[in-house]
Design a protein around this motif. Structure first.
Motif, PDB file in Angstrom:
ATOM      1  N   ALA A  76      -2.351  49.848  53.352  1.00 45.19           N
ATOM      2  CA  ALA A  76      -0.913  50.118  53.355  1.00 45.19           C
ATOM      3  C   ALA A  76      -0.505  50.843  52.081  1.00 45.19           C
ATOM      4  O   ALA A  76      -1.070  50.616  51.017  1.00 45.19           O
ATOM      5  CB  ALA A  76      -0.133  48.810  53.476  1.00 45.19           C
ATOM      6  N   ASN A  77       0.499  51.715  52.212  1.00 44.34           N
ATOM      7  CA  ASN A  77       1.063  52.409  51.067  1.00 44.34           C
ATOM      8  C   ASN A  77       2.567  52.474  51.279  1.00 44.34           C
ATOM      9  O   ASN A  77       3.066  53.292  52.039  1.00 44.34           O
ATOM     10  CB  ASN A  77       0.474  53.814  50.927  1.00 44.34           C
ATOM     11  CG  ASN A  77       1.007  54.536  49.719  1.00 44.34           C
ATOM     12  OD1 ASN A  77       2.126  54.299  49.267  1.00 44.34           O
ATOM     13  ND2 ASN A  77       0.206  55.447  49.197  1.00 44.34           N
ATOM     14  N   HIS A 100      -0.493  67.249  48.067  1.00 46.89           N
ATOM     15  CA  HIS A 100      -1.005  65.930  48.448  1.00 46.89           C
ATOM     16  C   HIS A 100      -1.579  65.944  49.868  1.00 46.89           C
ATOM     17  O   HIS A 100      -2.202  64.966  50.278  1.00 46.89           O
ATOM     18  CB  HIS A 100       0.105  64.882  48.342  1.00 46.89           C
ATOM     19  CG  HIS A 100       0.496  64.577  46.930  1.00 46.89           C
ATOM     20  ND1 HIS A 100       0.884  65.537  46.033  1.00 46.89           N
ATOM     21  CD2 HIS A 100       0.553  63.402  46.254  1.00 46.89           C
ATOM     22  CE1 HIS A 100       1.165  64.979  44.879  1.00 46.89           C
ATOM     23  NE2 HIS A 100       0.971  63.685  44.984  1.00 46.89           N
ATOM     24  N   TYR A 101      -1.354  67.026  50.590  1.00 48.71           N
ATOM     25  CA  TYR A 101      -1.877  67.178  51.953  1.00 48.71           C
ATOM     26  C   TYR A 101      -3.072  68.134  51.989  1.00 48.71           C
ATOM     27  O   TYR A 101      -3.420  68.630  53.043  1.00 48.71           O
ATOM     28  CB  TYR A 101      -0.784  67.710  52.881  1.00 48.71           C
ATOM     29  CG  TYR A 101       0.329  66.724  53.151  1.00 48.71           C
ATOM     30  CD1 TYR A 101       0.266  65.841  54.219  1.00 48.71           C
ATOM     31  CD2 TYR A 101       1.442  66.670  52.327  1.00 48.71           C
ATOM     32  CE1 TYR A 101       1.284  64.934  54.464  1.00 48.71           C
ATOM     33  CE2 TYR A 101       2.468  65.773  52.565  1.00 48.71           C
ATOM     34  CZ  TYR A 101       2.380  64.906  53.637  1.00 48.71           C
ATOM     35  OH  TYR A 101       3.389  64.008  53.877  1.00 48.71           O
ATOM     36  N   VAL A 112      -1.782  62.641  54.421  1.00 52.05           N
ATOM     37  CA  VAL A 112      -2.017  62.633  52.980  1.00 52.05           C
ATOM     38  C   VAL A 112      -3.515  62.549  52.712  1.00 52.05           C
ATOM     39  O   VAL A 112      -4.232  61.772  53.337  1.00 52.05           O
ATOM     40  CB  VAL A 112      -1.281  61.443  52.324  1.00 52.05           C
ATOM     41  CG1 VAL A 112      -1.606  61.342  50.853  1.00 52.05           C
ATOM     42  CG2 VAL A 112       0.209  61.587  52.519  1.00 52.05           C
ATOM     43  N   SER A 113      -3.961  63.353  51.770  1.00 54.66           N
ATOM     44  CA  SER A 113      -5.374  63.384  51.392  1.00 54.66           C
ATOM     45  C   SER A 113      -5.785  62.030  50.813  1.00 54.66           C
ATOM     46  O   SER A 113      -5.027  61.438  50.036  1.00 54.66           O
ATOM     47  CB  SER A 113      -5.588  64.479  50.354  1.00 54.66           C
ATOM     48  OG  SER A 113      -6.889  64.419  49.822  1.00 54.66           O
ATOM     49  N   PRO A 114      -6.970  61.554  51.156  1.00 59.81           N
ATOM     50  CA  PRO A 114      -7.420  60.273  50.600  1.00 59.81           C
ATOM     51  C   PRO A 114      -7.457  60.262  49.069  1.00 59.81           C
ATOM     52  O   PRO A 114      -7.215  59.237  48.454  1.00 59.81           O
ATOM     53  CB  PRO A 114      -8.828  60.109  51.173  1.00 59.81           C
ATOM     54  CG  PRO A 114      -8.838  60.927  52.410  1.00 59.81           C
ATOM     55  CD  PRO A 114      -7.903  62.079  52.140  1.00 59.81           C
ATOM     56  N   ARG A 115      -7.693  61.412  48.459  1.00 53.24           N
ATOM     57  CA  ARG A 115      -7.739  61.445  46.995  1.00 53.24           C
ATOM     58  C   ARG A 115      -6.343  61.386  46.377  1.00 53.24           C
ATOM     59  O   ARG A 115      -6.217  61.202  45.174  1.00 53.24           O
ATOM     60  CB  ARG A 115      -8.488  62.682  46.510  1.00 53.24           C
ATOM     61  CG  ARG A 115      -7.781  63.971  46.748  1.00 53.24           C
ATOM     62  CD  ARG A 115      -8.687  65.159  46.416  1.00 53.24           C
ATOM     63  NE  ARG A 115      -7.953  66.385  46.526  1.00 53.24           N
ATOM     64  CZ  ARG A 115      -7.536  67.102  45.499  1.00 53.24           C
ATOM     65  NH1 ARG A 115      -7.813  66.719  44.286  1.00 53.24           N
ATOM     66  NH2 ARG A 115      -6.865  68.207  45.683  1.00 53.24           N
ATOM     67  N   ARG A 116      -5.295  61.539  47.175  1.00 57.05           N
ATOM     68  CA  ARG A 116      -3.917  61.453  46.686  1.00 57.05           C
ATOM     69  C   ARG A 116      -3.187  60.230  47.232  1.00 57.05           C
ATOM     70  O   ARG A 116      -1.983  60.102  47.091  1.00 57.05           O
ATOM     71  CB  ARG A 116      -3.127  62.702  47.102  1.00 57.05           C
ATOM     72  CG  ARG A 116      -3.673  64.005  46.605  1.00 57.05           C
ATOM     73  CD  ARG A 116      -3.486  64.137  45.100  1.00 57.05           C
ATOM     74  NE  ARG A 116      -3.831  65.466  44.644  1.00 57.05           N
ATOM     75  CZ  ARG A 116      -2.971  66.327  44.143  1.00 57.05           C
ATOM     76  NH1 ARG A 116      -1.719  66.004  44.004  1.00 57.05           N
ATOM     77  NH2 ARG A 116      -3.377  67.506  43.753  1.00 57.05           N
TER      78      ARG A 116
END
Length: 151
Positions: A76-77, A100-101, A112-116
């Motif tokens: 969750a975020n 971020h995408y 959203v990118s996993p790294r962001r």
């Protein structure tokens, strides 16, 4: 005899060097090691929901509201429930950057990118404290540089 005296002098010097201990340089200030001092009071968080100027170019924006109790885990975020592209119109929150995408290679993603994904790796709440070091950052507009095409 001279050889024996030289050998004895060498052995004695080596033995004395091992016995004499050097004191390492002191790395801490005047507080003696293992001393306990009273902790400074925790600073108050700035939670006025006002966007702040950045302190330097490309600084990630600070979080101008409380995030206490926000869940930020693999599952969750809470940040994305307001700042994700499809939720900003209803929430009124600024949309997260299009970067971020993107993947590291610049490939656009649908989500959203996993790294962001973990926002607080870069974005932090602002505390009401004095700066640790002076900041002499000046925006380009303050230095007399005009935006392109403004002539």
């Amino acid at each position: 005899m001279a050889i024996a005296a030289g050998l004895l002098l060498f052995v004695a010097t080596a033995a004395i060097a091992q016995v004499v201990t050097q004191t390492p340089p002191q790395l801490e200030g005047p507080t003696p090691p293992m001393a306990t001092d009273a902790a400074a009071p925790l600073p108050k968080w700035v939670v006025d929901d006002q966007r702040k100027m950045r302190a330097y170019p490309d600084q990630p924006p600070i979080i101008p509201h409380s995030i206490e109790g926000y869940e930020l885990s693999v599952n969750a975020n809470r940040c994305l429930s307001c700042h994700k592209r499809e939720f900003t119109q209803d929430s009124g929150a600024p949309m997260i950057s299009v970067t971020h995408y993107m993947t590291r290679e610049g490939q656009m993603l649908a989500d959203v990118s996993p790294r962001r994904y973990f926002c607080t790796a870069c974005h932090v709440p602002q505390a009401d404290t004095r700066p640790l070091v002076p900041n002499g950052f000046r925006d380009m507009s303050e230095m007399g540089v005009k935006p392109a095409g403004s002539e």
